[in-house]
Design an enzyme around this catalytic site. Structure first.
Site, PDB file in Angstrom:
ATOM      1  N   GLY A   1       0.846  -1.198   0.000  1.00 40.86           N
ATOM      2  CA  GLY A   1       0.000   0.000   0.000  1.00 40.86           C
ATOM      3  C   GLY A   1       0.875   1.239   0.000  1.00 40.86           C
ATOM      4  O   GLY A   1       2.092   1.167   0.200  1.00 40.86           O
ATOM      5  N   LEU A   2       0.220   2.367  -0.212  1.00 39.19           N
ATOM      6  CA  LEU A   2       0.936   3.651  -0.272  1.00 39.19           C
ATOM      7  C   LEU A   2       1.633   3.968   1.042  1.00 39.19           C
ATOM      8  O   LEU A   2       1.263   3.424   2.098  1.00 39.19           O
ATOM      9  CB  LEU A   2      -0.080   4.773  -0.556  1.00 39.19           C
ATOM     10  N   SER A   3       2.593   4.847   0.980  1.00 35.31           N
ATOM     11  CA  SER A   3       3.224   5.344   2.199  1.00 35.31           C
ATOM     12  C   SER A   3       2.131   6.038   3.025  1.00 35.31           C
ATOM     13  O   SER A   3       1.305   6.772   2.486  1.00 35.31           O
ATOM     14  CB  SER A   3       4.315   6.354   1.817  1.00 35.31           C
ATOM     15  N   GLY A   4       2.095   5.741   4.305  1.00 34.57           N
ATOM     16  CA  GLY A   4       1.084   6.356   5.177  1.00 34.57           C
ATOM     17  C   GLY A   4      -0.258   5.654   5.164  1.00 34.57           C
ATOM     18  O   GLY A   4      -1.204   6.086   5.845  1.00 34.57           O
ATOM     19  N   SER A   5      -0.355   4.561   4.402  1.00 39.06           N
ATOM     20  CA  SER A   5      -1.654   3.862   4.359  1.00 39.06           C
ATOM     21  C   SER A   5      -1.897   3.093   5.662  1.00 39.06           C
ATOM     22  O   SER A   5      -3.038   2.777   5.999  1.00 39.06           O
ATOM     23  CB  SER A   5      -1.726   2.920   3.153  1.00 39.06           C
ATOM     24  N   GLY A   6      -0.817   2.767   6.378  1.00 44.26           N
ATOM     25  CA  GLY A   6      -0.981   2.086   7.669  1.00 44.26           C
ATOM     26  C   GLY A   6      -0.334   0.720   7.762  1.00 44.26           C
ATOM     27  O   GLY A   6      -0.613  -0.045   8.686  1.00 44.26           O
ATOM     28  N   LYS A   7       0.557   0.412   6.836  1.00 48.27           N
ATOM     29  CA  LYS A   7       1.181  -0.917   6.825  1.00 48.27           C
ATOM     30  C   LYS A   7       1.909  -1.215   8.139  1.00 48.27           C
ATOM     31  O   LYS A   7       1.669  -2.240   8.765  1.00 48.27           O
ATOM     32  CB  LYS A   7       2.171  -1.036   5.642  1.00 48.27           C
ATOM     33  N   SER A   8       2.797  -0.320   8.546  1.00 55.81           N
ATOM     34  CA  SER A   8       3.575  -0.539   9.775  1.00 55.81           C
ATOM     35  C   SER A   8       2.660  -0.599  10.991  1.00 55.81           C
ATOM     36  O   SER A   8       2.820  -1.482  11.846  1.00 55.81           O
ATOM     37  CB  SER A   8       4.550   0.612  10.020  1.00 55.81           C
TER      38      SER A   8
ATOM     39  N   SER B   1       5.975  -1.891  -1.846  1.00 61.70           N
ATOM     40  CA  SER B   1       5.994  -2.875  -2.946  1.00 61.70           C
ATOM     41  C   SER B   1       5.002  -2.496  -4.044  1.00 61.70           C
ATOM     42  O   SER B   1       3.996  -3.169  -4.253  1.00 61.70           O
ATOM     43  CB  SER B   1       5.738  -4.298  -2.423  1.00 61.70           C
TER      44      SER B   1
END
Ligand code: ADP
Length: 228
Positions: free
Chosen positions: A60-67, A134
């Site tokens: 997902g995009l940066s800031g989407s909440g992956k981490s 990714s």
């Protein structure tokens, strides 16, 4: 105790790609190398761990909440006594991939190496979560194909670009808009959405706990915590 006939039968019919080095995408450079299979199988390790190894691939995009979702998911697993590990964004770029930048070629190689590492973790019966943008579909699919069937779980962490940009947890969008970061995904570099991810989590609509619970529930329903 050695493996039973049933487990041996299962093993030979469901050999993971780790036992078959030929199936990796690119042949190794070295010629005089031999693949060493072990006496202890993946199934033996999974039985001992009481769980099945897998790769939960967040994209997902940066800031989407992956981490954020990955860390919460890790906590939920730990509370249930599960062995897990999170491979996360920048950390890998400090070590294993410190020679790589953000050009399309380097992004390909970044994901390829992460995929190979995640595959080893999963083979060790660990529930492995990766939290990387990714952005390219082919890169993600290349990881999927090296994993044993059903053990690659693609999770699309989805929030609209404007939401990600307003969150801007690391101030990267601001820098990208100011032209300070070349090839920034979503702004000056593409993001290719997954076509058919195993899961899609809308982090603009559901809170962190709900998103992490959904991943847990997916694994639960598919028997990853249930090893005979
Ligand atoms: P990424 O790893 O995709 O770059 P981060 O997890 O670093 O994203 O940042 C996501 C930001 O969005 C964090 O500040 C987090 O607190 C916030 N956020 C708000 N709602 C959610 C949600 N439902 N899931 C994940 N993050 C959320």
């Amino acid at each position: 105790m050695g493996p039973t006939l049933r487990s041996l039968h299962f093993f030979y019919n469901h050999r993971s790609s780790l036992t078959e080095p030929e199936d990796t995408m690119t042949p190794p450079k070295s010629k005089n190398i031999t693949w060493h299979g072990g006496v202890v199988t993946r199934q033996d390790r999974e039985r001992a761990a009481g769980q099945k190894g897998c790769v939960v691939w967040f994209t997902g995009l940066s800031g989407s909440g992956k981490s954020t979702v990955a860390r919460r998911f890790e906590q939920l697993l730990l509370e249930r006594g599960r062995v897990s590990y999170v491979l996360d964004g920048d950390n890998i770029r400090f070590g294993l991939n410190k020679d790589l930048g953000f050009s399309p070629e380097d992004r390909n190689e970044n994901i390829r190496r992460i995929g190979e590492v995640a595959k080893l973790f999963a083979d060790a019966a660990i529930i492995t979560t990766t939290a990387f943008i990714s952005p390219y579909r082919t890169d993600r699919d290349n990881v999927r194909v090296i994993m044993p069937e059903g053990t690659f779980i693609e999770v699309y962490i989805n929030a609209p670009l404007d939401v990600c940009e307003s969150r801007d947890p690391k101030g990267l969008y601001k820098k990208a808009r100011a032209g300070l970061i070349p090839e920034f995904t979503g702004i000056s570099a593409p993001y290719e959405e997954p076509m058919s991810p195993e899961l899609e989590l809308r982090t603009d609509l559901y809170d962190v706990d709900a998103c992490a619970e959904q991943v847990l529930s997916y694994l639960d329903k598919r028997g990853f915590f249930n090893v005979a």
